[in-house]
Design a protein around this motif. Structure first.
Motif, PDB file in Angstrom:
ATOM      1  N   LYS A  34     -23.747  26.724  -6.873  1.00  0.00           N
ATOM      2  CA  LYS A  34     -25.058  27.128  -6.128  1.00  0.00           C
ATOM      3  C   LYS A  34     -25.018  28.433  -5.699  1.00  0.00           C
ATOM      4  O   LYS A  34     -26.028  29.417  -5.606  1.00  0.00           O
ATOM      5  CB  LYS A  34     -24.964  26.230  -4.985  1.00  0.00           C
ATOM      6  CG  LYS A  34     -26.380  25.734  -4.441  1.00  0.00           C
ATOM      7  CD  LYS A  34     -26.083  24.813  -3.512  1.00  0.00           C
ATOM      8  CE  LYS A  34     -27.122  24.894  -2.265  1.00  0.00           C
ATOM      9  NZ  LYS A  34     -26.921  23.819  -1.235  1.00  0.00           N
ATOM     10  N   VAL A  83     -15.241  18.817   3.234  1.00  0.00           N
ATOM     11  CA  VAL A  83     -14.440  19.884   2.315  1.00  0.00           C
ATOM     12  C   VAL A  83     -14.197  21.006   3.158  1.00  0.00           C
ATOM     13  O   VAL A  83     -15.023  21.467   3.951  1.00  0.00           O
ATOM     14  CB  VAL A  83     -15.309  20.231   1.163  1.00  0.00           C
ATOM     15  CG1 VAL A  83     -14.452  21.375   0.286  1.00  0.00           C
ATOM     16  CG2 VAL A  83     -15.620  18.948   0.355  1.00  0.00           C
ATOM     17  N   TYR A 104     -14.324  25.693  -5.400  1.00  0.00           N
ATOM     18  CA  TYR A 104     -14.877  24.365  -5.056  1.00  0.00           C
ATOM     19  C   TYR A 104     -16.496  24.403  -5.672  1.00  0.00           C
ATOM     20  O   TYR A 104     -17.302  25.363  -5.166  1.00  0.00           O
ATOM     21  CB  TYR A 104     -15.290  24.377  -3.713  1.00  0.00           C
ATOM     22  CG  TYR A 104     -16.074  22.974  -3.068  1.00  0.00           C
ATOM     23  CD1 TYR A 104     -15.539  21.994  -3.534  1.00  0.00           C
ATOM     24  CD2 TYR A 104     -16.887  23.242  -2.400  1.00  0.00           C
ATOM     25  CE1 TYR A 104     -16.219  20.607  -3.386  1.00  0.00           C
ATOM     26  CE2 TYR A 104     -17.743  22.086  -2.210  1.00  0.00           C
ATOM     27  CZ  TYR A 104     -17.432  20.867  -2.565  1.00  0.00           C
ATOM     28  OH  TYR A 104     -18.205  19.519  -2.413  1.00  0.00           O
ATOM     29  N   GLN A 115     -22.762  17.061  -8.798  1.00  0.00           N
ATOM     30  CA  GLN A 115     -21.870  18.048  -8.605  1.00  0.00           C
ATOM     31  C   GLN A 115     -22.142  19.206  -9.255  1.00  0.00           C
ATOM     32  O   GLN A 115     -21.480  20.351  -8.786  1.00  0.00           O
ATOM     33  CB  GLN A 115     -20.600  17.436  -9.081  1.00  0.00           C
ATOM     34  CG  GLN A 115     -20.024  16.402  -8.250  1.00  0.00           C
ATOM     35  CD  GLN A 115     -19.521  16.382  -6.990  1.00  0.00           C
ATOM     36  OE1 GLN A 115     -18.626  17.167  -6.750  1.00  0.00           O
ATOM     37  NE2 GLN A 115     -20.626  16.067  -6.079  1.00  0.00           N
ATOM     38  N   VAL A 138     -20.064  19.458   2.602  1.00  0.00           N
ATOM     39  CA  VAL A 138     -20.232  17.982   2.186  1.00  0.00           C
ATOM     40  C   VAL A 138     -21.021  18.204   0.903  1.00  0.00           C
ATOM     41  O   VAL A 138     -22.103  18.513   0.894  1.00  0.00           O
ATOM     42  CB  VAL A 138     -20.774  16.904   3.350  1.00  0.00           C
ATOM     43  CG1 VAL A 138     -21.084  15.580   2.704  1.00  0.00           C
ATOM     44  CG2 VAL A 138     -20.090  16.975   4.545  1.00  0.00           C
ATOM     45  N   GLY A 139     -20.536  17.840  -0.238  1.00  0.00           N
ATOM     46  CA  GLY A 139     -21.084  18.071  -1.384  1.00  0.00           C
ATOM     47  C   GLY A 139     -21.608  19.449  -1.472  1.00  0.00           C
ATOM     48  O   GLY A 139     -20.551  20.255  -1.626  1.00  0.00           O
ATOM     49  N   ASP A 140     -22.781  19.823  -2.131  1.00  0.00           N
ATOM     50  CA  ASP A 140     -23.055  21.284  -2.474  1.00  0.00           C
ATOM     51  C   ASP A 140     -23.593  21.635  -1.118  1.00  0.00           C
ATOM     52  O   ASP A 140     -24.484  22.873  -1.135  1.00  0.00           O
ATOM     53  CB  ASP A 140     -23.531  21.445  -3.445  1.00  0.00           C
ATOM     54  CG  ASP A 140     -25.128  20.826  -3.498  1.00  0.00           C
ATOM     55  OD1 ASP A 140     -25.548  20.121  -2.264  1.00  0.00           O
ATOM     56  OD2 ASP A 140     -26.067  20.799  -4.516  1.00  0.00           O
ATOM     57  N   HIS A 141     -23.481  21.152   0.093  1.00  0.00           N
ATOM     58  CA  HIS A 141     -24.266  21.963   1.385  1.00  0.00           C
ATOM     59  C   HIS A 141     -22.907  22.173   2.502  1.00  0.00           C
ATOM     60  O   HIS A 141     -21.971  21.445   2.679  1.00  0.00           O
ATOM     61  CB  HIS A 141     -24.791  20.820   1.828  1.00  0.00           C
ATOM     62  CG  HIS A 141     -26.245  20.881   1.425  1.00  0.00           C
ATOM     63  ND1 HIS A 141     -26.155  19.720   0.227  1.00  0.00           N
ATOM     64  CD2 HIS A 141     -27.637  21.241   1.186  1.00  0.00           C
ATOM     65  CE1 HIS A 141     -27.435  19.785  -0.109  1.00  0.00           C
ATOM     66  NE2 HIS A 141     -28.352  20.776   0.323  1.00  0.00           N
ATOM     67  N   PHE A 142     -23.004  23.444   2.926  1.00  0.00           N
ATOM     68  CA  PHE A 142     -22.374  23.580   4.118  1.00  0.00           C
ATOM     69  C   PHE A 142     -22.831  22.835   5.322  1.00  0.00           C
ATOM     70  O   PHE A 142     -23.704  22.368   5.349  1.00  0.00           O
ATOM     71  CB  PHE A 142     -22.798  25.081   4.739  1.00  0.00           C
ATOM     72  CG  PHE A 142     -21.828  26.119   3.685  1.00  0.00           C
ATOM     73  CD1 PHE A 142     -20.586  26.570   3.625  1.00  0.00           C
ATOM     74  CD2 PHE A 142     -22.788  27.071   3.029  1.00  0.00           C
ATOM     75  CE1 PHE A 142     -19.807  27.263   2.942  1.00  0.00           C
ATOM     76  CE2 PHE A 142     -22.016  27.912   2.204  1.00  0.00           C
ATOM     77  CZ  PHE A 142     -20.581  28.098   2.310  1.00  0.00           C
ATOM     78  N   VAL A 143     -21.714  22.520   6.420  1.00  0.00           N
ATOM     79  CA  VAL A 143     -22.214  21.706   7.380  1.00  0.00           C
ATOM     80  C   VAL A 143     -21.646  22.266   8.699  1.00  0.00           C
ATOM     81  O   VAL A 143     -20.548  22.690   8.722  1.00  0.00           O
ATOM     82  CB  VAL A 143     -21.693  20.233   7.325  1.00  0.00           C
ATOM     83  CG1 VAL A 143     -22.549  19.535   6.089  1.00  0.00           C
ATOM     84  CG2 VAL A 143     -20.057  20.073   7.109  1.00  0.00           C
ATOM     85  N   ALA A 201     -14.751  27.276   6.774  1.00  0.00           N
ATOM     86  CA  ALA A 201     -16.071  26.794   6.698  1.00  0.00           C
ATOM     87  C   ALA A 201     -16.022  25.076   6.359  1.00  0.00           C
ATOM     88  O   ALA A 201     -15.192  24.873   5.351  1.00  0.00           O
ATOM     89  CB  ALA A 201     -16.898  27.578   5.570  1.00  0.00           C
ATOM     90  N   PRO A 261     -19.128  22.490  -6.518  1.00  0.00           N
ATOM     91  CA  PRO A 261     -20.540  22.295  -6.194  1.00  0.00           C
ATOM     92  C   PRO A 261     -21.115  23.701  -5.304  1.00  0.00           C
ATOM     93  O   PRO A 261     -22.210  23.812  -5.703  1.00  0.00           O
ATOM     94  CB  PRO A 261     -20.379  21.116  -5.476  1.00  0.00           C
ATOM     95  CG  PRO A 261     -19.054  20.414  -5.857  1.00  0.00           C
ATOM     96  CD  PRO A 261     -18.276  21.754  -6.365  1.00  0.00           C
ATOM     97  N   LEU A 262     -20.212  23.944  -4.572  1.00  0.00           N
ATOM     98  CA  LEU A 262     -20.908  25.149  -3.753  1.00  0.00           C
ATOM     99  C   LEU A 262     -20.689  26.652  -4.433  1.00  0.00           C
ATOM    100  O   LEU A 262     -21.698  27.301  -4.338  1.00  0.00           O
ATOM    101  CB  LEU A 262     -19.963  25.308  -2.459  1.00  0.00           C
ATOM    102  CG  LEU A 262     -20.712  24.792  -1.082  1.00  0.00           C
ATOM    103  CD1 LEU A 262     -19.806  24.933  -0.002  1.00  0.00           C
ATOM    104  CD2 LEU A 262     -21.906  25.312  -0.946  1.00  0.00           C
ATOM    105  N   ALA A 319     -22.271  18.221  12.598  1.00  0.00           N
ATOM    106  CA  ALA A 319     -22.845  17.361  11.747  1.00  0.00           C
ATOM    107  C   ALA A 319     -22.112  15.933  11.799  1.00  0.00           C
ATOM    108  O   ALA A 319     -20.883  16.134  12.091  1.00  0.00           O
ATOM    109  CB  ALA A 319     -22.681  18.051  10.179  1.00  0.00           C
ATOM    110  N   PRO A 349     -24.177  14.038  -0.712  1.00  0.00           N
ATOM    111  CA  PRO A 349     -23.610  14.868  -1.891  1.00  0.00           C
ATOM    112  C   PRO A 349     -24.477  14.316  -3.108  1.00  0.00           C
ATOM    113  O   PRO A 349     -24.809  12.901  -2.980  1.00  0.00           O
ATOM    114  CB  PRO A 349     -22.194  14.240  -2.154  1.00  0.00           C
ATOM    115  CG  PRO A 349     -22.013  13.241  -1.005  1.00  0.00           C
ATOM    116  CD  PRO A 349     -22.969  13.134  -0.077  1.00  0.00           C
ATOM    117  N   VAL A 382     -25.967  14.854   7.927  1.00  0.00           N
ATOM    118  CA  VAL A 382     -25.419  15.551   6.955  1.00  0.00           C
ATOM    119  C   VAL A 382     -26.028  15.201   5.600  1.00  0.00           C
ATOM    120  O   VAL A 382     -26.508  14.161   5.211  1.00  0.00           O
ATOM    121  CB  VAL A 382     -23.641  14.960   6.811  1.00  0.00           C
ATOM    122  CG1 VAL A 382     -22.960  15.547   5.523  1.00  0.00           C
ATOM    123  CG2 VAL A 382     -23.292  15.384   7.965  1.00  0.00           C
TER     124      VAL A 382
END
Lengths: 88, 177
Positions: free
Chosen positions: B70, A80, B64, B8, A62-67, A59, B66-67, A71, B5, B2
């Motif tokens: 969440k 990531v 990881y 964090q 980027v940051g705290d989101h799946f892309v 998977a 940040p994810l 994208a 970010p 996208v």
């Protein structure tokens, strides 16, 4: 940013992808930004052919989101790569 | 596009769900005290000394964050939505853990035991399948391996497949650290 200028995208790997890639962070040279995730992965596979076997169940975030692979990454975005998870 | 970010550590809960400190069941019990609840289910996952026929001497957990933060917050919310319960709190430890150390903790409180057990089961199963955390096992012979895991799905939670896939078999490529 000129389209011909070479820019870098940082790719951060987790789990066993760190072994496949030989470390947590990889720099990928790209022709310009924004660039599609799929294109960054294609470049990375050229440098690390062993990665190909893993991308099907990897998977991207980027940051705290799946892309998705479609994208676009912009300047400052770190891609990531998240292999299958094994928490608990 | 996208998403850019942002911070964090999403501010989804008063306490981080991912920590490198030992987990504290007593603190979570205090934080979830509820006169409405007649049932309390506590699940703890601990580091086992063997896996798939190999003797395990330690496990490093990485995330990881940040994810993972969440995702755990979302699993708490989703568990609350799906079951008739009063509390669901989940914590996961990362870093170097020894045999017997607690790696994950789930606390559920409900009016009755049926919902509490089911909710706790759902919460831990979902954590194991949907949170960006990886086990790196160390074996008696000095080799290490990442535990084979579950591919992350990132569909909407209501569409997510149920947590029923096998996991926890180590990958065959043990390597020296």
């Amino acid at each position: 940013m000129g389209a011909t200028m070479t820019q870098r995208v940082t790719v951060q790997c987790f789990g066993m992808l760190q072994q496949v890639c030989g470390g947590p962070n990889q720099e990928v040279q790209v022709a310009g930004l924004p660039i599609m995730v799929a294109d960054v992965l294609k470049r990375l596979e050229q440098d690390i052919p062993a990665l190909s076997a893993h991308l099907g169940h990897t998977a991207c975030a980027v940051g705290d989101h799946f892309v998705g692979r479609d994208a676009y990454l912009h300047e400052g975005d770190m891609l990531v790569l998240l292999p299958p998870v094994s928490g608990g | 596009m996208v998403p850019r970010p942002t911070d964090q550590r999403p501010k989804t809960n008063m306490q981080p769900h991912i920590t490198d400190q030992p987990l504290d069941p007593e603190a979570l019990l205090r934080a979830t005290e509820s006169p409405e609840s007649g049932a309390l289910v506590v699940f703890g996952g601990t580091v086992r000394a063997h896996n798939d026929g190999r003797k395990v001497t330690a496990i490093n957990y990485s995330a990881y964050e940040p994810l993972a933060e969440k995702a755990i917050a979302e699993i708490e919310r989703e568990t609350m939505r799906r079951f008739d319960i009063q509390h669901c709190q989940i914590r996961h430890r990362i870093g170097d853990l020894a045999i017997g150390d607690m790696s994950v903790l789930v606390v559920v409180r409900a009016e009755h035991r049926g919902e509490a057990f089911e909710a706790g089961r759902y919460a831990i199963d979902t954590v194991k399948h949907e949170v960006a955390i990886w086990k790196y096992e160390e074996y008696e012979d000095g080799t290490h391996a990442y535990v084979k895991g579950c591919p992350l799905s990132h569909e909407h939670p209501s569409n997510r497949r149920h947590a029923d896939a096998p996991g926890d078999e180590p990958q065959h490529e043990a390597v020296e650290r």
